[in-house]
Design a protein around this motif. Structure first.
Motif, mmCIF file in Angstrom:
data_model
loop_
_atom_site.group_PDB
_atom_site.id
_atom_site.type_symbol
_atom_site.label_atom_id
_atom_site.label_comp_id
_atom_site.label_asym_id
_atom_site.label_seq_id
_atom_site.Cartn_x
_atom_site.Cartn_y
_atom_site.Cartn_z
ATOM 1 N N GLN A 128 -19.248 89.801 -26.753
ATOM 2 C CA GLN A 128 -17.994 89.605 -26.627
ATOM 3 C C GLN A 128 -17.250 89.241 -27.831
ATOM 4 O O GLN A 128 -17.978 88.593 -28.681
ATOM 5 N N LEU A 129 -15.889 89.418 -27.939
ATOM 6 C CA LEU A 129 -15.282 89.222 -29.059
ATOM 7 C C LEU A 129 -14.139 88.203 -29.140
ATOM 8 O O LEU A 129 -13.332 87.887 -30.083
ATOM 9 N N PHE A 130 -14.071 87.447 -27.971
ATOM 10 C CA PHE A 130 -13.057 86.285 -27.816
ATOM 11 C C PHE A 130 -13.166 85.201 -29.045
ATOM 12 O O PHE A 130 -12.278 85.065 -29.740
ATOM 13 N N ASN A 131 -14.451 84.855 -29.575
ATOM 14 C CA ASN A 131 -14.668 83.843 -30.347
ATOM 15 C C ASN A 131 -14.962 84.595 -31.845
ATOM 16 O O ASN A 131 -15.618 83.899 -32.924
ATOM 17 N N VAL A 132 -14.796 85.696 -32.077
ATOM 18 C CA VAL A 132 -14.787 86.469 -33.307
ATOM 19 C C VAL A 132 -13.625 86.816 -34.087
ATOM 20 O O VAL A 132 -12.673 87.390 -33.384
ATOM 21 N N THR A 133 -13.409 86.298 -35.412
ATOM 22 C CA THR A 133 -12.252 86.834 -35.958
ATOM 23 C C THR A 133 -12.357 88.113 -37.040
ATOM 24 O O THR A 133 -11.255 88.554 -37.145
ATOM 25 N N ARG A 134 -13.450 88.559 -37.257
ATOM 26 C CA ARG A 134 -13.836 89.649 -37.805
ATOM 27 C C ARG A 134 -15.117 90.016 -37.689
ATOM 28 O O ARG A 134 -16.118 89.207 -37.585
ATOM 29 N N VAL A 135 -15.522 91.542 -38.083
ATOM 30 C CA VAL A 135 -16.918 92.079 -37.928
ATOM 31 C C VAL A 135 -17.032 92.616 -39.224
ATOM 32 O O VAL A 135 -16.161 93.433 -39.787
ATOM 33 N N GLU A 136 -18.146 92.193 -39.880
ATOM 34 C CA GLU A 136 -18.537 92.589 -41.267
ATOM 35 C C GLU A 136 -19.962 93.544 -40.940
ATOM 36 O O GLU A 136 -20.714 93.287 -40.391
ATOM 37 N N VAL A 137 -20.007 94.692 -41.689
ATOM 38 C CA VAL A 137 -20.899 95.793 -41.695
ATOM 39 C C VAL A 137 -21.364 95.967 -43.157
ATOM 40 O O VAL A 137 -20.671 96.542 -43.816
ATOM 41 N N LEU A 138 -22.729 95.765 -43.233
ATOM 42 C CA LEU A 138 -23.341 96.216 -44.426
ATOM 43 C C LEU A 138 -24.301 97.405 -44.148
ATOM 44 O O LEU A 138 -25.038 97.167 -43.343
ATOM 45 N N LYS A 139 -24.025 98.560 -45.064
ATOM 46 C CA LYS A 139 -24.643 99.769 -44.857
ATOM 47 C C LYS A 139 -25.984 99.738 -45.706
ATOM 48 O O LYS A 139 -26.185 99.335 -46.756
ATOM 49 N N GLY A 140 -27.224 100.346 -45.047
ATOM 50 C CA GLY A 140 -28.496 100.282 -45.816
ATOM 51 C C GLY A 140 -29.308 98.915 -45.808
ATOM 52 O O GLY A 140 -29.075 98.204 -45.048
ATOM 53 N N PRO A 141 -30.394 99.006 -46.420
ATOM 54 C CA PRO A 141 -31.323 97.824 -46.431
ATOM 55 C C PRO A 141 -30.542 96.647 -46.725
ATOM 56 O O PRO A 141 -30.010 96.476 -47.775
ATOM 57 N N GLU A 150 -34.510 96.413 -39.860
ATOM 58 C CA GLU A 150 -34.383 97.999 -40.332
ATOM 59 C C GLU A 150 -33.503 98.435 -41.550
ATOM 60 O O GLU A 150 -32.664 97.622 -41.765
ATOM 61 N N PRO A 151 -33.664 99.553 -41.909
ATOM 62 C CA PRO A 151 -33.186 99.676 -43.103
ATOM 63 C C PRO A 151 -31.861 100.493 -43.021
ATOM 64 O O PRO A 151 -30.947 100.658 -44.140
ATOM 65 N N GLY A 152 -31.095 100.751 -41.676
ATOM 66 C CA GLY A 152 -29.986 101.332 -41.706
ATOM 67 C C GLY A 152 -28.640 100.423 -42.024
ATOM 68 O O GLY A 152 -27.782 100.910 -42.420
ATOM 69 N N GLY A 153 -28.780 99.207 -41.764
ATOM 70 C CA GLY A 153 -27.657 98.369 -42.011
ATOM 71 C C GLY A 153 -27.777 96.925 -41.113
ATOM 72 O O GLY A 153 -28.532 96.754 -40.314
ATOM 73 N N MET A 154 -26.684 96.158 -41.185
ATOM 74 C CA MET A 154 -26.542 94.882 -40.431
ATOM 75 C C MET A 154 -25.104 94.823 -39.954
ATOM 76 O O MET A 154 -24.234 95.386 -40.719
ATOM 77 N N ILE A 155 -25.117 94.016 -39.105
ATOM 78 C CA ILE A 155 -23.822 93.548 -38.357
ATOM 79 C C ILE A 155 -23.657 91.885 -38.504
ATOM 80 O O ILE A 155 -24.591 91.203 -38.227
ATOM 81 N N ASN A 156 -22.614 91.391 -38.884
ATOM 82 C CA ASN A 156 -22.297 90.143 -39.248
ATOM 83 C C ASN A 156 -21.101 89.642 -38.543
ATOM 84 O O ASN A 156 -19.849 90.101 -38.660
ATOM 85 N N TYR A 157 -21.237 88.803 -37.466
ATOM 86 C CA TYR A 157 -19.717 88.237 -36.742
ATOM 87 C C TYR A 157 -19.434 87.161 -37.445
ATOM 88 O O TYR A 157 -20.214 86.078 -37.398
ATOM 89 N N VAL A 158 -18.144 87.027 -37.762
ATOM 90 C CA VAL A 158 -17.609 86.000 -38.452
ATOM 91 C C VAL A 158 -16.840 85.183 -37.206
ATOM 92 O O VAL A 158 -15.814 85.850 -36.816
ATOM 93 N N THR A 159 -17.095 84.164 -36.912
ATOM 94 C CA THR A 159 -16.794 83.198 -35.592
ATOM 95 C C THR A 159 -15.252 82.566 -36.087
ATOM 96 O O THR A 159 -14.993 82.202 -37.335
ATOM 97 N N LYS A 160 -14.605 82.375 -35.213
ATOM 98 C CA LYS A 160 -13.212 81.584 -35.573
ATOM 99 C C LYS A 160 -13.474 79.926 -35.720
ATOM 100 O O LYS A 160 -14.358 79.592 -35.129
ATOM 101 N N SER A 161 -12.724 79.461 -36.433
ATOM 102 C CA SER A 161 -12.989 78.191 -36.993
ATOM 103 C C SER A 161 -11.677 77.265 -36.659
ATOM 104 O O SER A 161 -10.654 77.650 -36.337
ATOM 105 N N PRO A 162 -11.838 75.914 -36.662
ATOM 106 C CA PRO A 162 -10.781 75.114 -36.887
ATOM 107 C C PRO A 162 -9.863 75.414 -37.806
ATOM 108 O O PRO A 162 -10.327 75.681 -38.866
ATOM 109 N N SER A 163 -8.511 74.867 -37.673
ATOM 110 C CA SER A 163 -7.536 75.086 -38.809
ATOM 111 C C SER A 163 -6.617 74.090 -38.582
ATOM 112 O O SER A 163 -6.274 73.482 -37.393
ATOM 113 N N PHE A 164 -5.937 73.708 -39.697
ATOM 114 C CA PHE A 164 -4.908 72.584 -39.731
ATOM 115 C C PHE A 164 -3.546 73.359 -39.461
ATOM 116 O O PHE A 164 -2.597 72.731 -39.219
#
Length: 712
Positions: A128-141, A150-164
């Motif tokens: 789910q994406l409620f706690n995700v601020t952006r999705v980063e995708v790197l293609k290839g190994p 796997e050599p196709g790529g990877m997905i990284n979820y950047v979660t939301k953080s505390p803020s002033f």
């Protein structure tokens, strides 16, 4: 099972935040508040990311294909889970659940959160994406930085953080299939050096599939501490509960031309089947600068995940008409009932040291890092098979649900235990900037991998070294061309190794990619365009031995028997075409085939020589256009998702499809109303294929979702 004290951190956090917030209210009134306003579409284009180098780098300079899906894009598309975003990622299509086909290769596990391993939704859940601020995708190994995969790529979820920044947002959701939900997200300052975040999310919905529904709950909290001018510590807690009724979903039976034989609402599960998950994630991130040019980033992540499942699985057709052949013409399928309990306790630690060194006219950005990931598992599995255990067969044309009761089944305990695993890696990278035009990236990583089978006591370990090298040339500030060579490795599991222990060990699957690309900015930096051509070769692929009879004949069940080659190109365009028109668009071409296999093997093995890989479409198009209507403070958007023909694991055709979406948003001061229509023309289609008895995974019919957001 979870005990109540596991939520102590979650439940005590609100009182700490409220008391601190009241005490700091006068202080925060004196802090300068900076409010950024502007058109929403300005935020589709992200120009920097750490995904490719673990250091801040312009995506224009990054010599590898990468995409960043921003929070504004997630909001505009009303994306509530990751499957809603696949059309925006070039070269990625849905395989099953949250698993994807990535440049032709199936990938279920190469998922990271904030750059470290530890997926709370692992095991047939959908992130789910409620706690995700952006999705980063790197293609290839990505093994040179992130380890085996796997050599196709990877997905990284950047979660939301505390803020002033003081922010409070309440969102209400209402839609088709009895969809309803609400979320609350709050950030602000507790003291001059302490910020907080507190949020909660709940949503429930029925499904277009029979006997299926979903309930998702998430509670998040976090504190950021500025421990001096050079040190920041951020701690977060994330509690997730996902109850999916009848949701260990398989596909819908089809003929060999990909036509559904029964309505897409078909489901082999009974009303009482379930897939329930509960997870607790604790994370701490430390950043410290020793000097302006020397720093350390370290992330510690603990995950406790429990999953309970009870579901009916299609097994084989029943020879009802007595012609001696059991097939779909008999209309009736046998089912078995599976009851499973899985629990993971995972610990991840990633530490990166960065150092900026100027050596005359040459600049080095050095990265030295290490990471570890341990998983301790529990696994219980029992099942009841066919009519002998009291399970009624299912007529797929005249559905006869409700005639069977799992409490009466004669369950057989498989007495299985879990497999514990340990990963450790150490890596070095140098980003060498010779001048304003030429940049070289060179990296090397050593990985050690070990698994232990609790059931049998068998232990297996392996290791590998993966290199990476890339060169970027920038003839102009807004244009770059690059060439990239990278490798991957994916170690074989202990279970697979144990199957062939008498015949020698299996080699890890290895991937090699060469990618050539170009990136450029248009319209004074408002539009970014990328183009990449690649070839990936995956060797030592582990597949079932076609000569194995399964009768104790001494023939190994598994072999490293071949090589798969993926050839393709991708292009993306993101940004503002005019002041009122923004776009994110992509096209991908891919051809993934077996180039060394077993001659004469049937396609159901997926490893006959020349075989096209399953669920690997040749063409994909993703498009999202948003038009701002300034006179009425509103916007309208249109989207398109096209996926060409595919083949299922059984060699059945998966028909091409085109699905259109649209949305409307209007703002009144602090209120924002958005209405999204997915599958605008109610297209009937399959997103991917599975086995012959389980058919294809159907796409969702038309669905309307309305969301009302109030910021206060």
């Amino acid at each position: 099972m979870y005990k109540r004290n596991k939520l102590a951190v979650c439940l005590s956090l609100p009182s700490l935040i409220v008391s601190g917030h009241l005490a700091a209210q006068q202080l925060t009134d004196d802090i300068e508040k900076i409010e950024v306003t502007g058109r929403a579409q300005q935020f589709y284009l992200e120009t920097e990311s750490k995904i490719g180098t673990k250091t801040n780098m312009s995506l224009l300079e990054l010599p590898q294909s990468a995409q960043v899906l921003t929070e504004q894009l997630i909001i505009d598309q009303a994306a509530r889970n990751i499957t809603d975003l696949y059309r925006s990622i070039a070269g990625v299509s849905e395989f099953s659940y949250s698993g994807v086909t990535f440049r032709g290769f199936r990938d279920d596990a190469n998922v990271f959160y904030d750059g470290v391993r530890g997926d709370p939704y692992s095991g047939f859940g959908v992130p789910q994406l409620f706690n995700v601020t952006r999705v980063e995708v790197l293609k290839g190994p990505a093994s040179a930085l992130y380890g085996g995969g796997e050599p196709g790529g990877m997905i990284n979820y950047v979660t939301k953080s505390p803020s002033f920044n003081e922010k409070r947002e309440l969102k209400l959701t209402l839609g088709d299939y009895a969809t309803r939900g609400a979320s609350l997200d709050m950030t602000g300052a507790l003291t001059e050096d302490t910020a907080y975040r507190l949020g909660g999310f709940y949503e429930q919905e029925d499904s277009f599939r029979n006997n299926a529904d979903a309930k998702n709950t998430e509670i998040v909290g976090g504190l950021t501490f500025n421990l001096g001018d050079a040190t920041t510590l951020t701690t977060t807690v994330d509690w997730i509960k996902q109850n999916l009724g009848g949701n260990r979903l398989r596909g819908v039976p089809v003929d060999d031309n990909g036509n559904f034989l029964v309505p897409p609402s078909y489901n082999a599960n009974e009303k009482g089947d379930y897939q329930n998950m509960e997870a607790l994630v604790l994370q701490a991130k430390l950043n410290h600068y020793f000097t302006d040019d020397f720093y350390v980033d370290s992330t510690l992540r603990y995950l406790d995940n429990e999953r309970n499942q009870g579901y009916h699985e299609s097994r084989s057709w029943v020879d009802v008409n007595g012609d001696g052949v059991a097939n779909i013409d008999d209309q009736t399928i046998r089912r078995e009932y599976r009851k499973q309990y899985r629990a993971n306790k995972e610990l991840s630690l990633t530490t990166d040291f960065g150092y900026l060194l100027n050596n005359g006219n040459i600049e080095h950005q050095l990265l030295f890092g290490t990471d570890m990931h341990t998983v301790d598992t529990e696994y219980d599995y029992s099942f009841a098979r066919y009519e002998a255990a009291g399970i009624k067969n299912l007529n797929i044309f005249t559905l006869n649900y409700g005639l069977t009761d799992p409490s009466t089944y004669d369950l057989v305990d498989q007495e299985r235990d879990g497999v514990d695993s340990d990963r450790f890696g150490i890596y070095l990278q140098d980003v060498i900037k010779f001048n304003e035009k030429w940049t070289l990236i060179a990296g090397l990583r050593y990985d050690h991998f070990k698994e232990y089978n609790q059931e049998t006591g068998y232990s297996y370990s392996d290791h590998d070294v993966t290199p990476r090298a890339a060169l970027t040339y920038q003839p102009k500030d807004d244009l770059s061309v690059y060439i990239n060579y990278s490798e991957s490795f994916n170690p074989t599991s202990a279970n697979d190794q144990e199957d062939v222990i008498s015949d020698g060990s299996l080699q890890p699957e290895k991937g090699k990619q060469t990618e050539i690309g170009m990136k450029n900015f248009w319209l004074d930096g408002k539009i970014m365009n990328t183009f990449a051509i690649y070839r990936i070769n995956k060797e030592n692929v582990v597949m079932a031995n076609p000569n194995d009879t399964g009768t104790g004949d001494g023939i190994p069940a598994l072999l490293n028997i071949g090589e798969v080659e993926s050839n393709g190109f991708e292009t993306t365009m993101v940004g503002d075409i005019t002041d009122n028109w923004t776009i994110t668009a992509n096209y991908a071409y891919n051809d993934t085939r077996v180039i060394q296999g077993v001659t004469g093997v049937n396609i159901t093995n997926t490893f006959g020589e020349g075989t096209k890989f399953a669920n690997a479409p040749r063409h994909q198009i993703g498009l999202w256009n948003r038009f701002e209507l300034e006179s009425i403070d509103s916007s309208i958007a249109f989207g398109l998702n096209y996926v060409s023909e595919q083949l299922s694991l059984a060699g059945q055709k998966v028909k091409p499809f085109t699905v259109f979406d649209m949305s409307w948003t209007s703002r009144w001061d602090e209120l924002l109303l958005s209405i999204n229509v997915d599958n605008l023309f109610d297209k009937e289609y399959a997103v991917s294929g599975f086995s012959e008895r389980n058919g294809h995974f159907p796409g969702s019919p038309r669905k309307v979702i309305a969301q009302l957001t109030y910021q206060f």
